[in-house]
Design an enzyme around this catalytic site. Structure first.
Site, PDB file in Angstrom:
ATOM      1  N   LYS A 125       0.858  -1.196   0.000  1.00  0.00           N
ATOM      2  CA  LYS A 125       0.000   0.000   0.000  1.00  0.00           C
ATOM      3  C   LYS A 125       0.881   1.229   0.000  1.00  0.00           C
ATOM      4  O   LYS A 125       2.014   1.184   0.479  1.00  0.00           O
ATOM      5  CB  LYS A 125      -0.876   0.014   1.255  1.00  0.00           C
ATOM      6  CG  LYS A 125      -2.115   0.883   1.129  1.00  0.00           C
ATOM      7  CD  LYS A 125      -3.261   0.135   0.478  1.00  0.00           C
ATOM      8  CE  LYS A 125      -4.418   1.024   0.140  1.00  0.00           C
ATOM      9  NZ  LYS A 125      -5.588   0.230  -0.297  1.00  0.00           N
ATOM     10  N   ASP A 165      -7.040   4.333  -4.603  1.00  0.00           N
ATOM     11  CA  ASP A 165      -7.690   4.225  -3.287  1.00  0.00           C
ATOM     12  C   ASP A 165      -8.310   5.607  -3.045  1.00  0.00           C
ATOM     13  O   ASP A 165      -8.543   6.351  -4.018  1.00  0.00           O
ATOM     14  CB  ASP A 165      -6.669   3.842  -2.200  1.00  0.00           C
ATOM     15  CG  ASP A 165      -7.332   3.374  -0.898  1.00  0.00           C
ATOM     16  OD1 ASP A 165      -7.751   2.212  -0.823  1.00  0.00           O
ATOM     17  OD2 ASP A 165      -7.455   4.188   0.045  1.00  0.00           O
TER      18      ASP A 165
HETATM   19  P1  NDP Z   1     -12.918   7.893  -3.035  1.00  0.00           P
HETATM   20  O1  NDP Z   1     -11.869   8.890  -2.837  1.00  0.00           O
HETATM   21  O2  NDP Z   1     -13.459   7.637  -4.385  1.00  0.00           O
HETATM   22  O3  NDP Z   1     -14.169   8.211  -2.101  1.00  0.00           O
HETATM   23  C1  NDP Z   1     -14.031   8.328  -0.722  1.00  0.00           C
HETATM   24  C2  NDP Z   1     -15.365   8.779  -0.157  1.00  0.00           C
HETATM   25  O4  NDP Z   1     -15.316   8.701   1.263  1.00  0.00           O
HETATM   26  C3  NDP Z   1     -15.682  10.228  -0.512  1.00  0.00           C
HETATM   27  O5  NDP Z   1     -17.071  10.369  -0.621  1.00  0.00           O
HETATM   28  C4  NDP Z   1     -15.135  10.970   0.702  1.00  0.00           C
HETATM   29  O6  NDP Z   1     -15.765  12.217   0.930  1.00  0.00           O
HETATM   30  C5  NDP Z   1     -15.473  10.001   1.813  1.00  0.00           C
HETATM   31  N1  NDP Z   1     -14.552  10.182   2.933  1.00  0.00           N
HETATM   32  C6  NDP Z   1     -13.204  10.131   2.917  1.00  0.00           C
HETATM   33  N2  NDP Z   1     -12.712  10.375   4.132  1.00  0.00           N
HETATM   34  C7  NDP Z   1     -13.774  10.586   4.915  1.00  0.00           C
HETATM   35  C8  NDP Z   1     -13.912  10.905   6.279  1.00  0.00           C
HETATM   36  N3  NDP Z   1     -12.855  11.041   7.083  1.00  0.00           N
HETATM   37  N4  NDP Z   1     -15.164  11.058   6.761  1.00  0.00           N
HETATM   38  C9  NDP Z   1     -16.240  10.936   5.964  1.00  0.00           C
HETATM   39  N5  NDP Z   1     -16.154  10.628   4.661  1.00  0.00           N
HETATM   40  C10 NDP Z   1     -14.936  10.466   4.155  1.00  0.00           C
HETATM   41  O7  NDP Z   1     -12.339   6.535  -2.412  1.00  0.00           O
HETATM   42  P2  NDP Z   1     -12.820   5.034  -2.637  1.00  0.00           P
HETATM   43  O8  NDP Z   1     -14.286   4.987  -2.831  1.00  0.00           O
HETATM   44  O9  NDP Z   1     -11.931   4.436  -3.637  1.00  0.00           O
HETATM   45  O10 NDP Z   1     -12.442   4.380  -1.233  1.00  0.00           O
HETATM   46  C11 NDP Z   1     -13.362   4.316  -0.162  1.00  0.00           C
HETATM   47  C12 NDP Z   1     -12.942   3.233   0.802  1.00  0.00           C
HETATM   48  O11 NDP Z   1     -12.920   1.972   0.123  1.00  0.00           O
HETATM   49  C13 NDP Z   1     -11.539   3.385   1.399  1.00  0.00           C
HETATM   50  O12 NDP Z   1     -11.551   2.856   2.707  1.00  0.00           O
HETATM   51  C14 NDP Z   1     -10.683   2.515   0.502  1.00  0.00           C
HETATM   52  O13 NDP Z   1      -9.516   2.087   1.161  1.00  0.00           O
HETATM   53  C15 NDP Z   1     -11.638   1.364   0.256  1.00  0.00           C
HETATM   54  N6  NDP Z   1     -11.384   0.537  -0.910  1.00  0.00           N
HETATM   55  C16 NDP Z   1     -11.258   1.076  -2.163  1.00  0.00           C
HETATM   56  C17 NDP Z   1     -11.073   0.261  -3.256  1.00  0.00           C
HETATM   57  C18 NDP Z   1     -11.004   0.790  -4.640  1.00  0.00           C
HETATM   58  O14 NDP Z   1     -10.907  -0.018  -5.558  1.00  0.00           O
HETATM   59  N7  NDP Z   1     -11.100   2.084  -4.866  1.00  0.00           N
HETATM   60  C19 NDP Z   1     -10.932  -1.193  -3.089  1.00  0.00           C
HETATM   61  C20 NDP Z   1     -11.151  -1.669  -1.750  1.00  0.00           C
HETATM   62  C21 NDP Z   1     -11.352  -0.813  -0.718  1.00  0.00           C
HETATM   63  P3  NDP Z   1     -15.315  13.532   0.116  1.00  0.00           P
HETATM   64  O15 NDP Z   1     -15.988  13.413  -1.205  1.00  0.00           O
HETATM   65  O16 NDP Z   1     -15.819  14.628   0.958  1.00  0.00           O
HETATM   66  O17 NDP Z   1     -13.831  13.459   0.030  1.00  0.00           O
HETATM   67  O1  2IT Z   2      -7.971  -1.453  -0.800  1.00  0.00           O
HETATM   68  C1  2IT Z   2      -7.909  -1.950  -1.933  1.00  0.00           C
HETATM   69  O2  2IT Z   2      -8.050  -3.161  -2.113  1.00  0.00           O
HETATM   70  C2  2IT Z   2      -7.674  -1.060  -3.073  1.00  0.00           C
HETATM   71  N1  2IT Z   2      -7.598   0.150  -2.874  1.00  0.00           N
HETATM   72  C3  2IT Z   2      -7.515  -1.614  -4.448  1.00  0.00           C
HETATM   73  C4  2IT Z   2      -6.123  -2.122  -4.656  1.00  0.00           C
HETATM   74  C5  2IT Z   2      -5.789  -2.587  -6.049  1.00  0.00           C
HETATM   75  O3  2IT Z   2      -4.610  -2.901  -6.241  1.00  0.00           O
HETATM   76  O4  2IT Z   2      -6.659  -2.647  -6.918  1.00  0.00           O
END
Ligand code: NDP
Ligand code: 2IT
Length: 444
Positions: A125, A165
């Protein structure tokens, strides 16, 4: 169990001031108690001590110049945690809260998540405390170029393959890839989540959210139920949240609330995901705008209130520790039946304990959100095979992987005498493969 307690207390002493890393390690190691008991040979070769120590941590300076000519310096990180079963794989997070503790907790989780996918990917990561919010495209580009100018020497398609992420989506991956290609002089599958015109995979954008909902549907199916007619609360409004909401709705559920980091919207008629996509993906705006555009919808400042909305299913999809004990109590009081973690470690240890005690089906992050990285591995397969699969092909593989993970963790929990405890089941099922690879490879 003495061995686990010893490893945990050493970890805390050696890595002070890393509360998120301690939290993830505590959840994982406690879940592994039955496995460690069945394998006394692990302790003799310090397997757990090696498992919780990253193979390599890279920290670097990321200087960049904003549009007004001011110079900024951010911190850059890449934690290459474990390569026993494949090249390091895991996302990059750009958010002002990023620090070593957060990257290490995410990396540790990633090892087991990647193992659960059944695909040959190790765990890593990275990220930065850079905040893309409010920056121009050119500022984001200059930052990404500076970040990659250091990162490129540590990654490679068979070494370490980053992805997105929080704060890192298609735009950032594009800029990062452009700079990698320029410096390394190779068009390689070194990042996933790439655009479709330069080596990306169909369905990667949707994969984490869709995968989460495929697992939820399978868990419900195994209980003679389904998503149809269910009321769902989804926290977050980013990549994971949007596609989780979209898939839940397409399977007949009603999503009534979502949030961003400022506040939540409640739409009793059912959230219109297209409006959220327009606001968050196209305009990069605030979710508050939803209530101005959709009649009957309400906006509430602050996030925690979202858990007071009655629902059958809660899908925390924003960030770590967003669902705490108070939130869990509210959900339980209102009759929640299932919680599926789309974000990484969104539920506190106290929150998990309360939900499990109340008999709520709890699908832990490393299993429930594994669809994103699994599809990244499918992107890697397509890159190295110089192939391009259809959306339906990737989506059906993703669904198969999620259903498999569900049954693997369910069976692992049963096998080790903790039936229905999917937190333990996922840790055990993920760890077994990593442990066997580490045992086979000697003391490394
Ligand atoms: P994005 O940046 O696309 O979206 C994040 C969202 O969460 C936004 O709406 C953001 O709000 C909100 N957010 C972030 N921090 C906070 C906080 N402290 N309090 C409230 N809301 C918050 O990220 P992802 O959707 O990609 O990731 C979301 C979660 O999923 C993370 O935990 C990530 O590690 C996990 N994840 C992501 C994967 C991926 O493929 N993208 C895979 C597996 C897990 P705002 O718009 O205001 O910033
Ligand atoms: O938390 C996660 O699994 C991710 N942000 C996606 C990682 C990846 O390599 O696709």
């Amino acid at each position: 169990m003495e061995y686990i307690e010893k490893v945990l207390s050493e970890l805390k002493a050696k890595n002070p001031h890393e509360p998120e890393f301690h939290q993830a390690a505590t959840e994982i190691l406690n879940g592994l108690k039955p496995v460690v008991k069945a394998h006394p040979e692990y302790e003799k070769v310090a397997l757990l001590e090696r498992f919780v120590e990253p193979e390599r941590v890279v920290m670097f300076r990321v200087p960049w110049v904003d549009d007004a000519g001011n110079v900024h310096v951010n911190k850059g990180y890449r934690v290459q945690f474990n390569s026993a079963i494949g090249p390091y794989k895991g996302g990059l997070r750009f958010h002002p809260s990023v620090n070593l503790s957060i990257i290490k907790f995410l990396g540790l989780e990633q090892i087991l998540k990647n193992s659960l996918t059944g695909l040959p990917i190790g765990g890593g990561k990275g990220g930065s405390d850079f905040d893309p919010k409010g920056k121009s495209d050119m500022e984001v580009m200059r930052f990404c170029q500076s970040f990659m100018t250091e990162l490129f020497r540590h990654i490679g398609q068979d070494t370490d393959v980053p992805a997105g992420d929080i704060g890192v989506g298609g735009r950032e991956i594009g800029y990062l890839f452009g700079q990698y290609k320029r410096i390394a002089d190779e068009h390689a599958g070194v990042l996933t989540g790439r655009g479709l015109s330069y080596g990306g995979s169909l369905a990667r954008t949707e994969a984490t959210g869709y995968g989460l909902v495929y697992m939820v549907e399978e868990a419900l199916k195994c209980r003679g139920d389904g998503l149809k007619g269910k009321t769902v609360v989804v926290s977050g409004a980013g990549n994971v949240a949007i596609y989780a909401a979209q898939k839940a709705i397409s399977l007949g559920a009603k999503v009534v609330a979502m949030y961003d980091s400022n506040g939540y919207i409640y739409d009793k008629n059912g959230v219109q995901v297209e409006v959220i996509k327009q606001i968050k993906e196209v305009e990069r705006g605030r979710i508050k705008a939803y209530a101005d555009r959709v009649k009957g919808a309400e906006y509430h400042e602050g996030c925690k209130g979202i858990w007071s909305i009655p629902c059958d299913i809660a899908l925390p999809c924003a960030t770590q520790n967003e669902l705490d004990a108070a939130g869990a109590q509210l959900l339980i009081k209102n009759g929640v039946k299932l919680v599926g973690e789309g974000a990484n470690m969104p539920t506190t240890l106290e929150g998990i304990a309360l939900l499990q005690k109340a008999g709520v089906v709890f699908l832990p992050a490393k299993a429930a959100n594994a669809g994103g990285v699994a599809t990244s591995a499918l992107e890697m397969a397509q890159s190295s095979g110089r192939m391009f699969w259809s959306f339906e092909e990737v989506d059906s593989k993703l669904k198969g992987i999620m259903v498999n993970i569900y049954h693997n963790m369910d069976e692992a929990a049963k096998e080790y005498g903790v039936a229905g405890d999917y937190v333990a089941g996922a840790n055990i099922a993920g760890f077994t493969k990593v442990a066997s690879a580490m045992m086979a490879q000697g003391i490394v």
